[in-house]
Design a protein around this motif. Sequence first.
Motif, PDB file in Angstrom:
ATOM      1  N   GLU A 187      -8.041   7.519  -4.385  1.00 32.57           N
ATOM      2  CA  GLU A 187      -7.371   6.424  -5.078  1.00 32.57           C
ATOM      3  C   GLU A 187      -6.864   7.035  -6.378  1.00 32.57           C
ATOM      4  N   ALA A 188      -5.536   7.054  -6.546  1.00 34.29           N
ATOM      5  CA  ALA A 188      -4.921   7.862  -7.603  1.00 34.29           C
ATOM      6  C   ALA A 188      -5.247   7.384  -9.014  1.00 34.29           C
ATOM      7  N   GLU A 189      -5.285   6.102  -9.241  1.00 39.88           N
ATOM      8  CA  GLU A 189      -5.493   5.614 -10.609  1.00 39.88           C
ATOM      9  C   GLU A 189      -6.865   6.008 -11.154  1.00 39.88           C
ATOM     10  N   SER A 190      -7.901   5.875 -10.319  1.00 40.40           N
ATOM     11  CA  SER A 190      -9.253   6.187 -10.777  1.00 40.40           C
ATOM     12  C   SER A 190      -9.667   7.621 -10.453  1.00 40.40           C
ATOM     13  N   GLY A 191      -8.998   8.231  -9.470  1.00 42.02           N
ATOM     14  CA  GLY A 191      -9.378   9.565  -9.033  1.00 42.02           C
ATOM     15  C   GLY A 191     -10.584   9.571  -8.105  1.00 42.02           C
ATOM     16  N   SER A 192     -10.999   8.400  -7.638  1.00 41.04           N
ATOM     17  CA  SER A 192     -12.197   8.328  -6.790  1.00 41.04           C
ATOM     18  C   SER A 192     -11.852   8.552  -5.315  1.00 41.04           C
ATOM     19  N   VAL A 213       2.440   6.029  -6.274  1.00 33.41           N
ATOM     20  CA  VAL A 213       1.579   5.687  -5.139  1.00 33.41           C
ATOM     21  C   VAL A 213       0.171   5.349  -5.602  1.00 33.41           C
ATOM     22  N   ARG A 214      -0.490   4.555  -4.798  1.00 32.94           N
ATOM     23  CA  ARG A 214      -1.872   4.189  -5.086  1.00 32.94           C
ATOM     24  C   ARG A 214      -2.846   5.196  -4.487  1.00 32.94           C
ATOM     25  N   ARG A 269       0.874  -1.169   0.000  1.00 37.86           N
ATOM     26  CA  ARG A 269       0.000   0.000   0.000  1.00 37.86           C
ATOM     27  C   ARG A 269       0.912   1.220   0.000  1.00 37.86           C
ATOM     28  N   SER A 270       0.609   2.164  -0.836  1.00 35.71           N
ATOM     29  CA  SER A 270       1.475   3.334  -0.952  1.00 35.71           C
ATOM     30  C   SER A 270       0.638   4.603  -0.923  1.00 35.71           C
ATOM     31  N   ILE A 271       1.197   5.635  -0.267  1.00 35.50           N
ATOM     32  CA  ILE A 271       0.446   6.871  -0.084  1.00 35.50           C
ATOM     33  C   ILE A 271       1.385   8.074  -0.093  1.00 35.50           C
ATOM     34  N   ALA A 272       0.876   9.178  -0.599  1.00 33.13           N
ATOM     35  CA  ALA A 272       1.559  10.469  -0.521  1.00 33.13           C
ATOM     36  C   ALA A 272       0.599  11.456   0.138  1.00 33.13           C
TER      37      ALA A 272
END
Length: 167
Positions: free
Chosen positions: A122-127, A99-100, A35-38
Amino acid sequence: MPSPLFRVVVYAARDGQVAPAAAVKSPAHALADRRSIAVLPFTNITRDPEQEYFADGMVEDITTALARTGQFFVIARNSSFVYKGRAVDIKQVGRELGVRYVLEGSVRKAGSQIRISGQLIEAESGSHIWADSFDGALENVFDLQDRITENVVWAIVPSVERAEIEL
């Protein structure tokens, strides 16, 4: 069996580090491995320069607390702060930092009261995965920062767990 006369090793350079190419992972691998976060710099909506310090302190405290949980690969504060004062595309931030999840937020003040709002995306979907706001008095700023940091971290961890189950 004849022995080889020579061996070829390919090296890759990245971020000032040199390693055998097979050992180098791209930032995208962080997404698959952990799990990755910024935590992005919080926006000071009040335009009061005094609140910049408070906002930066909140980000630093949240980043540190998330790293201490051991639940996330947490991007360093200095890497996230390149986005300070810029309008950003969360999907692009996710790709650039590998990051995810991205936590963004804002700080605003009215008299001696302050409100911190945060959104986990959630970075990939922007949700949006989670969003909330926290109010408090500036009388004891460190207690307020500690309380908000604890609430944010304790909300993010289960929110990410639920989001990953749904993926």
